[in-house]
Design an enzyme around this catalytic site. Structure first.
Site, PDB file in Angstrom:
ATOM      1  N   GLU A 330      -8.256 -14.075  -1.922  1.00 22.91           N
ATOM      2  CA  GLU A 330      -9.405 -13.809  -2.806  1.00 22.91           C
ATOM      3  C   GLU A 330     -10.486 -14.867  -2.625  1.00 22.91           C
ATOM      4  O   GLU A 330     -11.681 -14.564  -2.656  1.00 22.91           O
ATOM      5  CB  GLU A 330      -8.960 -13.711  -4.268  1.00 22.91           C
ATOM      6  CG  GLU A 330      -7.901 -12.637  -4.564  1.00 22.91           C
ATOM      7  CD  GLU A 330      -8.152 -11.272  -3.941  1.00 22.91           C
ATOM      8  OE1 GLU A 330      -9.337 -10.921  -3.727  1.00 22.91           O
ATOM      9  OE2 GLU A 330      -7.174 -10.562  -3.638  1.00 22.91           O
ATOM     10  N   TYR A 417      -7.201  -3.606   6.523  1.00 17.90           N
ATOM     11  CA  TYR A 417      -6.657  -4.953   6.328  1.00 17.90           C
ATOM     12  C   TYR A 417      -6.039  -5.511   7.609  1.00 17.90           C
ATOM     13  O   TYR A 417      -6.330  -6.631   8.012  1.00 17.90           O
ATOM     14  CB  TYR A 417      -5.581  -4.951   5.240  1.00 17.90           C
ATOM     15  CG  TYR A 417      -6.103  -4.918   3.828  1.00 17.90           C
ATOM     16  CD1 TYR A 417      -6.463  -3.715   3.230  1.00 17.90           C
ATOM     17  CD2 TYR A 417      -6.242  -6.076   3.074  1.00 17.90           C
ATOM     18  CE1 TYR A 417      -6.933  -3.670   1.920  1.00 17.90           C
ATOM     19  CE2 TYR A 417      -6.715  -6.046   1.763  1.00 17.90           C
ATOM     20  CZ  TYR A 417      -7.059  -4.840   1.191  1.00 17.90           C
ATOM     21  OH  TYR A 417      -7.531  -4.811  -0.089  1.00 17.90           O
TER      22      TYR A 417
END
Ligand code: BES
Ligand code: ZN
Length: 641
Positions: A330, A417
């Protein structure tokens, strides 16, 4: 076109039957207007920023727990590029009471004047376009509204669903296109704006946003926020609850419910070091403070990169810091995603593939090469599973995707991803870090606070790294990676731990032979000791496993009782598959307590493979559903319907 007489009064209510707008606007669909914003190429937004764009938001809202409603005013400073008669916003279920133009700091004496608006017909997945009548000189549009029932971004928790059990809690999740369900906005990642907000909440609660934040409650219950950097709408975020703050170092800290604070602070103690490591890799952290908000367990993701304040699931608090790579992830989005943003959800790999790459580099800096390679190996497994599941010739396995007419969230899979990750990893291996790192750094620097398309990245790669070197171009094979399906043959996968007596090789041998006659349990215990080793071990077990074998492993490793969500997911999947009912109660508790979509949906799916399993799934879901965020229950409703 008929967009109503300017500034006429009597705006229709949004709830009134929708009017289909037959626009005869000379909208230049396929050509860029000179000197203007390029035409937005985003199939998931109705906005036409090339004609009129919203550049700054002044939000003034009240959070009403009793009616489960956010209501107030969203004032947008706009630029009417085309000097036309309308600006288009995205909307999902908002009740709009009126819209005015002007006023609000636009200069003394300027009064707000009511204008008209129309709402298009609802389009599946997207909601509706909100067309507001403006004048060529309009600079400000004020939308008075409240959120609708079932707003996709909002989860309202009753006290029982929080750690403290005393106060209600509200949080938002705007990515991918749910911002439009709580704020009328031009809801495309290709459009950026700054914002100020004033948020009124019950006096005993604290409000936080994806912006500069207060560190403690005040006596008024009114909080003000400022995001001075231009962000895309999916990064709009709000949380309201009984929340405390504790600093980690001078620029980082943790927000959590008071009763969850100590274990949160312990778990994420490295966050300051992570920012330092990230800056050394790819340049300064440009957002001011970096804080985490630890949410209640119904939070639908592992983490969400809301600027200044990443939202994090408490389910990664394993007590031993074994799942902190999510924080690296993050945090990395503060560069890949928040600073340089995918222009549309078809370019999602630019957000997540880059972030996975950056995440593993931070992991490596802090925790060493071996840790990073283990994460990479899990990435490879996920990629292989995705390709197997989708089919290697499936068009959705291209990095440049096309989700026109489908949900934007369909693209949130391991192609973006992990194929994205391995593309970058492969380039890195071909050119070496000495070249690759400055290249990435200059990508971030030269596109800071911009939204970028895959095509822009390809052009940059050609200009800044390949520079006409035909042999290098061939070696990398950009086209195969980006526009081709499956995984190109030049992919560079982890290999160090797969050497003759490397960790993976050893554990794989143990996984293949653990139930042979002579059991060497001490070797098993020694080689399979850390959480990662256990997770890897489970992933290499050969199917099918007998109940006796499952019981043996459970006795040795206490997998059923594990508090590590990655191990839980892997083990519970096997338990369901092989009918190991000893784990049933734990699985049920896990599914009721934990709302993390990507960690629970696979378990529901696994249960659905047998009629008895499906029955169990439906029973559990009945109990669990009230705990889930709208995004989660909408997905599972669809699955179990
Ligand atoms: N931005 C994503 C979460 C997301 C993606 C929300 C798409 C809505 C739509 C976030 O950064 C993310 O990737 N979270 C992962 C973390 C993991 C990959 C380390 C998660 O929630 O599991
Ligand atoms: Zn991410």
């Amino acid at each position: 076109m008929k967009l109503l007489k300017k500034l006429s009064v009597l705006a229709p209510l949004l709830v009134a039957p929708a009017i289909i707008l037959l626009s005869c606007n000379p909208s230049p669909k396929d050509k860029t207007m000179s000197g203007a914003i390029p035409v937005l190429n985003d199939p998931h937004s109705f906005a036409k920023p090339e004609l009129a764009v919203a550049e700054h938001l002044d939000l003034d809202i009240k959070v009403d727990f009793e009616h489960q409603q956010v209501s107030g005013r969203a004032s947008w400073k706009i630029s009417n590029k085309a000097k036309g008669k309308e600006i288009i916003f995205d909307n999902s279920g908002l009740n709009i009471s009126k819209i005015t133009l002007g006023g609000r700091g636009e200069g003394s004496g300027s009064e707000e004047q009511e204008t008209t608006f129309t709402v298009d017909k609802d389009v599946k997945y997207l909601g509706t376009g909100l067309h507001v009548a403006i004048a060529p000189a309009t600079k400000q549009v004020n939308i008075y509204y409240s959120s609708g029932k079932d707003a996709g971004a909002l989860q309202w928790l009753n006290p029982q669903q929080t750690a403290g059990k005393k106060h209600p809690y509200l949080f938002t999740q705007s990515e991918s296109i749910a911002a439009r369900s709580w704020i009328p906005c031009q809801d495309s990642p290709g459009i950026r704006f700054t914002y100020n907000a004033k948020v009124s909440v019950p006096k005993e609660l604290l409000a936080l946003m994806s912006a500069e934040n207060p560190q403690k409650k005040n006596t008024t219950g009114v909080y003000e926020f400022k995001q001075v950097h231009p962000i895309p709408s999916y990064l709009l975020a709000l949380a309201v609850g009984d929340i405390a703050f504790k600093a980690v170092d001078s620029r980082t800290g943790v927000y959590a419910e008071p009763s969850a604070m100590n274990k949160s602070i312990y778990e994420f103690a490295d966050m300051g070091k992570m920012v330092d490591a990230a800056e050394k890799l790819y340049g300064p952290y440009r957002w001011g403070r970096y804080d985490l908000l630890i949410l209640p367990p119904s939070f639908p993701f592992g983490g969400m990169e809301n600027p200044n304040l990443n939202f994090i699931t408490p389910t990664i608090i394993a007590g031993d810091r074994s799942l902190v790579s999510i924080i690296c992830h993050e945090l990395a989005h503060s560069w890949s995603g928040n600073l340089v943003t995918n222009a549309s959800w078809n370019d999602f790999w630019l957000n997540e593939g880059f972030t996975n790459y950056f995440e593993r580099r931070i992991d490596e800096t802090l925790y060493g090469k071996e840790e990073a390679e283990i994460q990479e190996e899990f990435g490879k497994q996920a990629l292989e599973a995705a390709i197997k599941d989708m089919g290697a010739d499936n068009k959705d396995t291209r990095l440049k995707a096309d989700f026109t007419g489908r949900s934007a969230d369909e693209g949130t899979n391991d192609i973006a991803y992990e194929k994205g990750y391995f593309f970058l990893r492969t380039i890195e291996a071909i050119v070496g870090r000495a070249k690759f790192d400055p290249f990435l750094r200059s990508w971030f620097d030269s596109h800071a606070f911009q939204s970028v398309s895959t095509e822009q990245f390809v052009a940059f790669l050609n200009e800044s790294l390949i520079k006409g070197d035909a042999a290098l171009e061939k070696k990398i094979g950009i086209k195969d990676w980006i526009y081709g399906t499956g995984v190109p043959a030049n992919v560079v996968y982890p290999k160090n731990l797969w050497s003759k007596d490397g960790k993976f090789t050893k554990i794989e041998a143990l996984a293949a032979g653990f139930y042979k006659n002579k059991l060497d349990t001490s070797a098993l215990k020694q080689e399979v000791a850390t959480s990662n080793e256990k997770r890897f071990f489970i992933s290499r077990l050969k199917s099918p496993l007998s109940l006796a074998q499952m019981a043996f492993l459970d006795k040795e490793f206490k997998f059923t009782a594990s508090n590590n969500t990655d191990i839980q997911l892997a083990w519970y999947t096997l338990a369901i598959k092989y009918g190991y009912t000893t784990a049933d109660q734990r699985i049920k508790d896990y599914l009721i307590e934990n709302g993390r979509m990507w960690h629970i949906i696979p378990l529901y799916k696994e249960m659905m493979n047998t009629p008895e399993g499906l029955k169990k799934a439906k029973e559990i879901y009945k109990e669990a559903r009230p705990n889930y965020h709208p995004m989660t229950y909408k997905a599972i409703d669809e699955l179990l319907k």
